[in-house]
Design an enzyme around this catalytic site. Sequence first.
Site, PDB file in Angstrom:
ATOM      1  N   GLU A   1       0.868  -1.187   0.000  1.00  0.00           N
ATOM      2  CA  GLU A   1       0.000   0.000   0.000  1.00  0.00           C
ATOM      3  C   GLU A   1       0.902   1.234   0.000  1.00  0.00           C
ATOM      4  OE1 GLU A   1      -3.081   0.050   2.966  1.00  0.00           O
ATOM      5  OE2 GLU A   1      -3.559  -2.056   2.609  1.00  0.00           O
TER       6      GLU A   1
ATOM      7  N   CYS B   1      -2.028  -7.203   5.873  1.00  0.00           N
ATOM      8  CA  CYS B   1      -1.412  -8.422   5.328  1.00  0.00           C
ATOM      9  C   CYS B   1      -0.521  -9.162   6.319  1.00  0.00           C
ATOM     10  CB  CYS B   1      -0.636  -8.082   4.071  1.00  0.00           C
ATOM     11  SG  CYS B   1      -1.734  -7.562   2.756  1.00  0.00           S
TER      12      CYS B   1
HETATM   13  C1  UDX Z   1       3.076  -5.956   2.607  1.00  0.00           C
HETATM   14  C2  UDX Z   1       4.130  -6.570   1.694  1.00  0.00           C
HETATM   15  O1  UDX Z   1       5.272  -5.715   1.651  1.00  0.00           O
HETATM   16  C3  UDX Z   1       3.555  -6.730   0.283  1.00  0.00           C
HETATM   17  O2  UDX Z   1       4.528  -7.367  -0.547  1.00  0.00           O
HETATM   18  C4  UDX Z   1       2.293  -7.585   0.355  1.00  0.00           C
HETATM   19  O3  UDX Z   1       1.724  -7.732  -0.931  1.00  0.00           O
HETATM   20  C5  UDX Z   1       1.281  -6.930   1.289  1.00  0.00           C
HETATM   21  O4  UDX Z   1       1.862  -6.747   2.596  1.00  0.00           O
HETATM   22  P1  UDX Z   1       2.097  -3.551   3.106  1.00  0.00           P
HETATM   23  O5  UDX Z   1       1.466  -4.250   4.270  1.00  0.00           O
HETATM   24  O6  UDX Z   1       1.264  -2.699   2.237  1.00  0.00           O
HETATM   25  O7  UDX Z   1       2.785  -4.665   2.130  1.00  0.00           O
HETATM   26  O8  UDX Z   1       3.234  -2.611   3.691  1.00  0.00           O
HETATM   27  P2  UDX Z   1       4.789  -2.743   3.959  1.00  0.00           P
HETATM   28  O9  UDX Z   1       5.420  -1.586   3.340  1.00  0.00           O
HETATM   29  O10 UDX Z   1       5.273  -4.097   3.653  1.00  0.00           O
HETATM   30  O11 UDX Z   1       4.859  -2.541   5.572  1.00  0.00           O
HETATM   31  C6  UDX Z   1       4.249  -3.506   6.402  1.00  0.00           C
HETATM   32  C7  UDX Z   1       4.517  -3.101   7.853  1.00  0.00           C
HETATM   33  O12 UDX Z   1       5.925  -3.259   8.151  1.00  0.00           O
HETATM   34  C8  UDX Z   1       4.172  -1.635   8.154  1.00  0.00           C
HETATM   35  O13 UDX Z   1       3.603  -1.566   9.443  1.00  0.00           O
HETATM   36  C9  UDX Z   1       5.538  -0.955   8.149  1.00  0.00           C
HETATM   37  O14 UDX Z   1       5.569   0.181   8.994  1.00  0.00           O
HETATM   38  C10 UDX Z   1       6.425  -2.063   8.710  1.00  0.00           C
HETATM   39  N1  UDX Z   1       7.826  -1.939   8.325  1.00  0.00           N
HETATM   40  C11 UDX Z   1       8.169  -2.063   7.017  1.00  0.00           C
HETATM   41  C12 UDX Z   1       8.788  -1.731   9.311  1.00  0.00           C
HETATM   42  O15 UDX Z   1       8.471  -1.615  10.496  1.00  0.00           O
HETATM   43  N2  UDX Z   1      10.095  -1.650   8.952  1.00  0.00           N
HETATM   44  C13 UDX Z   1      10.499  -1.764   7.646  1.00  0.00           C
HETATM   45  O16 UDX Z   1      11.699  -1.661   7.389  1.00  0.00           O
HETATM   46  C14 UDX Z   1       9.502  -1.974   6.653  1.00  0.00           C
END
Ligand code: UDX
Length: 489
Positions: free
Chosen positions: A151, A296
Site C-alpha cells: 500500500e 497483510c
Molecule cells: C506488505 C508486503 O510488503 C507486500 O509485498 C504484500 O503484498 C502486502 O503486505 P504492506 O502491508 O502494504 O505490504 O506494507 P509494507 O510496506 O510491507 O509494511 C508492512 C509493515 O511493516 C508496516 O507496518 C511498516 O511500517 C512495517 N515496516 C516495514 C517496518 O516496520 N520496517 C520496515 O523496514 C519496513
Amino acid sequence: MKLTFIGTGYVGLVSGVMMSYLGHQVTCIDVDENKINQLNNGLIPIYEPNLETYINICKNRNALSFQHNYENLSDQDAFFITVGTPTTPSGRANLSGVYKAIDSILQVANDQALIIIKSTVPPGSSLAIQEYIYSKGSDIKLANNPEFLREGSAVVDFLIPDRVVIGISNPSSANKIKDMYRVMINGQSASLLDLDANDDRVYKANHEIITDLTQYRKKNNLSPTPDFVVTDLTTSEMIKYASNSFLATKIAFINEMSDLCENTGANIKDLSFAVGLDRRIGSCFLKAGPGFGGSCFPKDIVALQNIYREKNTDSLILDAVIKANKSRPTKMVRKIKNLLGHLDGKQIAILGLTYKAGTDDFRNSPALEIIDILKKEGAKVRVFDPMGSKIIDYVDNLRKIPNIAGHEIHIESYQSERIVDLEEICDDAYEACSKANAAVFLTEWVQFEKLDFIEIKKSLKDPLIIDLRLFLDADKVKKAGLNYHTIGS
Ligand code: UDX
C-alpha cells in the site's frame, strides 16, 4: 485480452487498473454498490498515490469499466479473484468471499475462460477450489497469481515487479497468462504504453515519469524484465506466504536488535545500514519501528501458523515473530513511561495513526495498540494523522447508518477491534501537541519531518519528542530546544 477483476479493494482496484493500462480491456466488479458508484463518478475509495492518473487514462481509452453485477461477461478471457480473505479468530483464512465469486463466475463464464486467484489463500486452497469447480460440472481451469503490492507504492510495485509468480493446474494456462504480462516480460517502451513522455497525465513514480518500463528498471539497477516463475498451484500459494512471513521476520529481527542496541549503547541506524550492505541480506525491511501492522503481515503470518499446526509441523521461528510483534506496543509504552516517569494523568500527543506512511489504512496499526495501552495506564491522548479526516469521513458515513450511535470508530486490530474516540482526533500536529507532556511520533509521514519544531515546542507543555520511527532529523529537533529520544540508541 478481456479481463474481469472481482473485488475492488487495495489489490483488486490497483491490479485491474494496471492491467488495463498494460493494454487489456478490464471490468472491475464489487459487491459494494457504493464503491462502484464512487468509481463511476470519478471518486477513488482508497488512497493510493497516482492511481487516479491511471484510472483516468484507462477510462479515456474506454479500456476500464466498473460494475456491480456479472452482466455481459461471457466473452471474458479470465476472471481474477481479488476479494478479501480475512483471518478468523481461530486463525484460519475465511475464503467465503472467494467461493461466492467462483459461484458467480461459473454462472456467466465461457468454457475457455481462466479463473485466477490473486487473493492470498492458504496452501492447498486452489487445489480444493479447482475440485469444487469440477464438482459444479465445469471444466474451467484455475490458476494462482499472488500479488506483492505494498500500500502506498502499489502502482510502482505492479509496473516494476521483481517477479511474476503463476501457479497452474494445466500447462496450457501458462502461455495465456504470460500473454497478459507480455508488456512486462518482453520489456516495452512508451510507445506500447501509448503515452507521450511529455504527457503530464503520465504516471510520476517518485516524481519521475515511467514511460519505458525497461529503462526505469535499468535505472534502478533492476533486471531489464521481471522473472516469470511458473509452478504448481500450492507452491504459488506458499510463495506468497513465505515472502510476507520472511519480510515480517526481517522486521521483527531488526526491532529486537534495536532493543539490544539500547542496552549496549550501540546505534541501530548504523547497524541497520551496515548489515543491509551485505548483498545476501539487503537494506530493505531493516528499519526498526513500533512493530509491523497493516492488512497483510499480521493476517498472513497467523494464517500460516495455523497451517503449520494443521500439518503438525513446528513453526518455531514464525511463532517467535508473532509473539515479538504482539509484544512490541507494550515495549513502546514502557519506553514512553520511562521517559515521563509515569503515565497516569499525563497528556500525550500521538503523531501518526495509520500503520505506515503513504496509506490511509489503519488496520492493525501499532498506534492503535499503543494508544489503547496508554489510556489504560491513565494517560490522555490527542491524535493527529494526515489521513485523520478519513476517520472523520468514515464515522460520518457510519452515522448515516441508523442506530450507529456516538463518536467511536471500530478498526480491525490484532486480536479484536480498537476504538478511536473522535474527540481525540485533532486537525493538525500543533493542536495535538497543545499542553502535552510529550509528542510521540508513530508513523513516518513526510509532513511530520517538515513541522516547525519551534512552534511544536511552544505548543507542548514539556519539551519532549519521542520518535518511534527513527525518521525525524534529531539535530533540527534539538536546535528547536526540544529533548529528542528515539529507539535503538
Ligand atoms: C506488505 C508486503 O510488503 C507486500 O509485498 C504484500 O503484498 C502486502 O503486505 P504492506 O502491508 O502494504 O505490504 O506494507 P509494507 O510496506 O510491507 O509494511 C508492512 C509493515 O511493516 C508496516 O507496518 C511498516 O511500517 C512495517 N515496516 C516495514 C517496518 O516496520 N520496517 C520496515 O523496514 C519496513
